[in-house]
Design a protein around this motif. Structure first.
Motif, PDB file in Angstrom:
ATOM      1  N   LEU A  39      23.951  23.444 -65.642  1.00  0.00           N
ATOM      2  CA  LEU A  39      23.126  23.395 -64.434  1.00  0.00           C
ATOM      3  C   LEU A  39      23.088  21.974 -63.882  1.00  0.00           C
ATOM      4  N   GLU A  40      22.965  20.984 -64.755  1.00  0.00           N
ATOM      5  CA  GLU A  40      22.978  19.592 -64.300  1.00  0.00           C
ATOM      6  C   GLU A  40      24.302  19.265 -63.619  1.00  0.00           C
ATOM      7  N   ALA A  41      25.412  19.712 -64.222  1.00  0.00           N
ATOM      8  CA  ALA A  41      26.735  19.427 -63.641  1.00  0.00           C
ATOM      9  C   ALA A  41      26.864  20.042 -62.257  1.00  0.00           C
ATOM     10  N   ALA A  42      26.343  21.250 -62.076  1.00  0.00           N
ATOM     11  CA  ALA A  42      26.400  21.890 -60.768  1.00  0.00           C
ATOM     12  C   ALA A  42      25.573  21.109 -59.752  1.00  0.00           C
ATOM     13  N   CYS A  43      24.397  20.627 -60.143  1.00  0.00           N
ATOM     14  CA  CYS A  43      23.551  19.849 -59.235  1.00  0.00           C
ATOM     15  C   CYS A  43      24.199  18.521 -58.857  1.00  0.00           C
ATOM     16  N   GLN A  44      24.915  17.923 -59.795  1.00  0.00           N
ATOM     17  CA  GLN A  44      25.539  16.627 -59.537  1.00  0.00           C
ATOM     18  C   GLN A  44      26.679  16.704 -58.533  1.00  0.00           C
ATOM     19  N   THR A  45      27.236  17.888 -58.316  1.00  0.00           N
ATOM     20  CA  THR A  45      28.297  18.029 -57.317  1.00  0.00           C
ATOM     21  C   THR A  45      27.764  17.965 -55.897  1.00  0.00           C
ATOM     22  N   LEU A  46      26.436  18.039 -55.727  1.00  0.00           N
ATOM     23  CA  LEU A  46      25.862  18.093 -54.380  1.00  0.00           C
ATOM     24  C   LEU A  46      25.909  16.737 -53.687  1.00  0.00           C
ATOM     25  N   GLY A  47      25.816  15.674 -54.443  1.00  0.00           N
ATOM     26  CA  GLY A  47      25.997  14.347 -53.855  1.00  0.00           C
ATOM     27  C   GLY A  47      24.746  13.718 -53.295  1.00  0.00           C
ATOM     28  N   ASN A  48      23.885  14.487 -52.643  1.00  0.00           N
ATOM     29  CA  ASN A  48      22.711  13.902 -51.984  1.00  0.00           C
ATOM     30  C   ASN A  48      21.425  14.187 -52.743  1.00  0.00           C
ATOM     31  N   VAL A  49      21.522  14.302 -54.082  1.00  0.00           N
ATOM     32  CA  VAL A  49      20.337  14.548 -54.900  1.00  0.00           C
ATOM     33  C   VAL A  49      20.381  13.644 -56.121  1.00  0.00           C
ATOM     34  N   SER A  50      19.207  13.432 -56.679  1.00  0.00           N
ATOM     35  CA  SER A  50      19.103  12.768 -57.972  1.00  0.00           C
ATOM     36  C   SER A  50      18.321  13.701 -58.904  1.00  0.00           C
ATOM     37  N   ILE A  51      18.740  13.763 -60.145  1.00  0.00           N
ATOM     38  CA  ILE A  51      18.072  14.636 -61.105  1.00  0.00           C
ATOM     39  C   ILE A  51      16.934  13.862 -61.751  1.00  0.00           C
ATOM     40  N   LEU A  52      15.712  14.316 -61.506  1.00  0.00           N
ATOM     41  CA  LEU A  52      14.537  13.632 -62.037  1.00  0.00           C
ATOM     42  C   LEU A  52      14.252  14.047 -63.476  1.00  0.00           C
ATOM     43  N   GLN A  53      14.528  15.310 -63.777  1.00  0.00           N
ATOM     44  CA  GLN A  53      14.203  15.812 -65.109  1.00  0.00           C
ATOM     45  C   GLN A  53      15.080  17.016 -65.426  1.00  0.00           C
ATOM     46  N   SER A  54      15.491  17.115 -66.671  1.00  0.00           N
ATOM     47  CA  SER A  54      16.248  18.267 -67.150  1.00  0.00           C
ATOM     48  C   SER A  54      15.679  18.641 -68.510  1.00  0.00           C
ATOM     49  N   TYR A  55      15.331  19.925 -68.684  1.00  0.00           N
ATOM     50  CA  TYR A  55      14.702  20.317 -69.941  1.00  0.00           C
ATOM     51  C   TYR A  55      14.984  21.780 -70.258  1.00  0.00           C
ATOM     52  N   TYR A  56      14.628  22.167 -71.474  1.00  0.00           N
ATOM     53  CA  TYR A  56      14.793  23.530 -71.974  1.00  0.00           C
ATOM     54  C   TYR A  56      13.422  24.144 -72.129  1.00  0.00           C
ATOM     55  N   ASP A  57      13.230  25.351 -71.607  1.00  0.00           N
ATOM     56  CA  ASP A  57      11.917  25.990 -71.654  1.00  0.00           C
ATOM     57  C   ASP A  57      12.069  27.458 -72.048  1.00  0.00           C
ATOM     58  N   GLN A  58      11.893  27.751 -73.333  1.00  0.00           N
ATOM     59  CA  GLN A  58      11.877  29.115 -73.846  1.00  0.00           C
ATOM     60  C   GLN A  58      13.047  29.966 -73.337  1.00  0.00           C
ATOM     61  N   GLY A  59      14.260  29.500 -73.635  1.00  0.00           N
ATOM     62  CA  GLY A  59      15.434  30.285 -73.281  1.00  0.00           C
ATOM     63  C   GLY A  59      15.931  30.061 -71.867  1.00  0.00           C
ATOM     64  N   ASN A  60      15.438  29.028 -71.201  1.00  0.00           N
ATOM     65  CA  ASN A  60      15.870  28.702 -69.839  1.00  0.00           C
ATOM     66  C   ASN A  60      16.270  27.229 -69.761  1.00  0.00           C
ATOM     67  N   TRP A  61      17.332  26.948 -69.002  1.00  0.00           N
ATOM     68  CA  TRP A  61      17.653  25.576 -68.647  1.00  0.00           C
ATOM     69  C   TRP A  61      16.998  25.278 -67.310  1.00  0.00           C
ATOM     70  N   CYS A  62      16.371  24.110 -67.211  1.00  0.00           N
ATOM     71  CA  CYS A  62      15.545  23.792 -66.054  1.00  0.00           C
ATOM     72  C   CYS A  62      15.884  22.393 -65.541  1.00  0.00           C
ATOM     73  N   VAL A  63      15.870  22.266 -64.227  1.00  0.00           N
ATOM     74  CA  VAL A  63      16.154  20.974 -63.592  1.00  0.00           C
ATOM     75  C   VAL A  63      15.142  20.743 -62.475  1.00  0.00           C
ATOM     76  N   ILE A  64      14.627  19.519 -62.393  1.00  0.00           N
ATOM     77  CA  ILE A  64      13.860  19.078 -61.227  1.00  0.00           C
ATOM     78  C   ILE A  64      14.708  18.030 -60.522  1.00  0.00           C
ATOM     79  N   LEU A  65      15.083  18.303 -59.286  1.00  0.00           N
ATOM     80  CA  LEU A  65      15.914  17.352 -58.534  1.00  0.00           C
ATOM     81  C   LEU A  65      15.165  16.886 -57.284  1.00  0.00           C
ATOM     82  N   GLN A  66      15.624  15.750 -56.731  1.00  0.00           N
ATOM     83  CA  GLN A  66      15.011  15.181 -55.532  1.00  0.00           C
ATOM     84  C   GLN A  66      16.091  14.889 -54.505  1.00  0.00           C
ATOM     85  N   LYS A  67      15.820  15.214 -53.258  1.00  0.00           N
ATOM     86  CA  LYS A  67      16.786  14.946 -52.185  1.00  0.00           C
ATOM     87  C   LYS A  67      16.703  13.484 -51.796  1.00  0.00           C
TER      88      LYS A  67
END
Length: 583
Positions: A554-582
């Motif tokens: 999921l982080e790799a997919a977000c990084q292809t966008l170019g105009n975002v920064s990933i603020l947080q990446s974490y695992y939550d009970q069987g889910n991969w989660c990302v908080i990104l900022q434009k």
């Protein structure tokens, strides 16, 4: 609500009863208050229906054993022994269960023929079974026994014993108390049958293979008054009905494990004969869209009501994200499902959108702002949102390119500095030596197994929004779905998508996840269910497409966008989660 029909000899008597009883509050034997509502008619047209008959192949034999044998059988059951002991037992939501000979696995509604339980059937059953064989009540000696104990008010959902698991003949001995068991034909005919204490129920042929049987959870049964508690069909003759209080009932159900596939005359409900049709992994964007329309859009439209009933409690991390936003923020929930998160923070201006009209209707009934649209083409002005959330949505897209475009659409909605929270299902259901709640359902959710894994997992799953815009000319670079060294699964290219077994680890990233529908679908005319109908549960089974994400994907997919920064990446009970900022 219970409906009674009452007839009086004269119109005056009928009017007097209406005047006296309508709106009157009474208290039943259990101390519950009941209000009577009556309607009065002077003329009524009655149509006498032919009395129902027992389903073909069904036999009830009264007084099959003596009171002494009943006592010995009941005393032979040790409900307190450890579950790891030689005889397998469980406490399910609807009853206590104990297995002998072979364990009946509620995960797949079958038995493992290669793993018989030690000890076989109890010795006390040998002489009884030999007698039944000699007298012709059964054709062959059973090798599997399931003992169920029902307290008053407990029951078992309507079901057909799995065809491939057992031979034709299934017999059940009722001990301790009588009960009414309901048999239902696929055409809608329902036949309630009284099973007296110490009686033997024999199901063979059509009654075993085609009709469902179940026990409605209640403390009283409506029974025939004139015949006492004898076996037979419960008719609708109001003048000859009475209430019978249930006691503690224990059933001994004997079966013969089947060695060969079933070749019965009912292929539509036979798991040995019913052929599964599964889609293949999509090679083109057109194929991906078709897959999503059939195994995502169409499914959620059909299961919306049941799906919504399983989604109540918002997830803590998502609530924390929403409550941390400044008061007055404009927030879009892309794939809002039943609107679980739309009312979390009253200080926000939230709007939801979903591909399912039925789910959006549920949101509107709850007074939330929601609209029907595609996640790849949200009709909201660019840069107008302070935040977006996408909970369990992106994993429903069938190609890496479509998943990236869905992420791009989220970012398009954000103003500069706006944030997005994204949740997707994880391939890794065991992470940092911890099992997700999804897997732990194997241990703590026995009642869900019994209900054939209706997949009411604690994930916070929501509906996907899928667009139909052409991605063939998209300039987005494909994302590597399989991070080297992090994921052992393989792409299912040029092969049928595997059907995932609920509450188990994932063995492929692209899978079909079953949903066993309970209750009535939202639409007036439900479509033919996708995939096979489970033989243990007559409710339709739908299959939803998922692409489960490996760590870092999921982080790799977000990084292809170019105009975002990933603020947080974490695992939550069987889910991969990302908080990104434009940016």
């Amino acid at each position: 609500m219970v409906v009674w029909e009452m007839a009086y000899k004269t119109a005056d008597e009928s009017r007097e009863a209406y005047s006296t009883l309508n709106g009157k509050e009474i208290v039943d034997d259990l101390g519950q208050k009941i209000i009577l509502y009556l309607s009065f008619v002077e003329k009524a047209q009655w149509k006498r229906l032919d009395p129902p008959v027992l389903p073909p192949g069904l036999t009830v034999i009264e007084e099959m054993i003596s009171f002494d044998d009943e006592k010995r059988l009941l005393e032979s059951i040790n409900w307190t022994e450890d579950t790891d002991n030689e005889n397998f037992q469980k406490s399910l939501k609807h009853r206590r269960v104990k297995h002998f000979g072979y364990e009946f696995c509620y995960e797949n509604n079958n038995v493992d023929r290669d793993k018989p339980l030690p000890g076989g059937l109890p010795d006390i059953c040998d002489s009884i079974l030999e007698k039944w064989l000699k007298e012709g009540y059964i054709k062959y000696k059973p090798d599997q026994l399931t003992i169920n104990q029902y307290e008053p008010g407990q029951g078992i959902p309507p079901h057909i014993d799995t065809h491939s698991a057992f031979e034709d003949e299934i017999v059940s001995l009722s001990l301790g108390s009588e009960v009414v068991m309901d048999f239902k034909h696929p055409g809608g005919v329902v036949v309630p049958v009284m099973l007296p204490r110490r009686s033997l129920l024999v199901m063979a042929g059509e009654s075993r293979y085609l009709w469902t049987h179940g026990i409605t959870p209640r403390k009283f049964d409506t029974v025939q008054a004139s015949v006492g508690h004898k076996s037979g069909i419960i008719t609708s003759d109001i003048g000859d009905l009475t209430l019978n209080k249930r006691g503690i009932r224990t059933s001994f159900t004997f079966r013969k494990v089947r060695k060969m596939p079933c070749n019965c005359s009912y292929p539509s409900v036979c798991d040995s004969q019913r052929k599964e049709t599964r889609p293949s992994f999509p090679e083109t964007d057109k194929e991906a869209l078709q897959l999503e329309q059939e195994y995502v859009h169409r499914v959620y439209e059909e299961i919306a009501g049941h799906f919504s009933s399983t989604r109540h409690t918002p997830w803590p991390h998502i609530v924390k994200f929403l409550k941390a936003l400044p008061s007055g923020s404009i927030v879009a929930d892309i794939g809002c499902g039943n609107g679980k998160y739309l009312g979390v923070n009253k200080d926000l201006y939230m709007v939801g959108c979903d591909r399912s009209q039925n789910l959006v209707d549920i949101c509107r009934e709850r007074q939330f702002h929601a609209l029907v649209c595609d996640a790849l083409a949200v009709p909201v002005r660019s840069g107008s949102c302070d935040a977006c959330i996408s909970v369990a949505v992106i994993h429903h897209f069938a190609t890496a390119e479509r998943r990236v475009v869905a992420l791009q659409e989220l970012v398009r909605l954000l103003r500069s500095g706006g944030k997005a929270l994204i949740y997707v299902w994880a391939m890794e259901q065991e992470y940092n030596k911890q099992k997700s709640k999804y897997l732990r359902g194997n241990r703590i959710g026995q009642e869900e197994k019994e209900e054939i894994n209706s997949d009411t997992s604690l994930r916070g799953l929501q509906m996907t929004d899928v667009g139909n815009q052409d991605l063939a000319s998209s300039s987005v670079s494909p994302v590597n779905d399989f991070q080297e060294g992090r994921c052992n699964s393989k792409k299912v290219t040029n092969s049928e998508l595997p059907i995932h077994t609920n509450r188990t680890s994932f063995h492929s990233q692209d899978v079909l996840v079953p949903w066993h529908l309970k209750g009535n679908p939202c639409k007036d005319k439900p479509v033919e269910p996708i995939g096979p109908v489970g033989s243990h549960d007559p409710s339709p089974v739908f299959h939803r497409y998922y692409h489960v994400f490996c760590e870092g994907e999921l982080e790799a997919a977000c990084q292809t966008l170019g105009n975002v920064s990933i603020l947080q990446s974490y695992y939550d009970q069987g889910n991969w989660c990302v908080i990104l900022q434009k940016v």
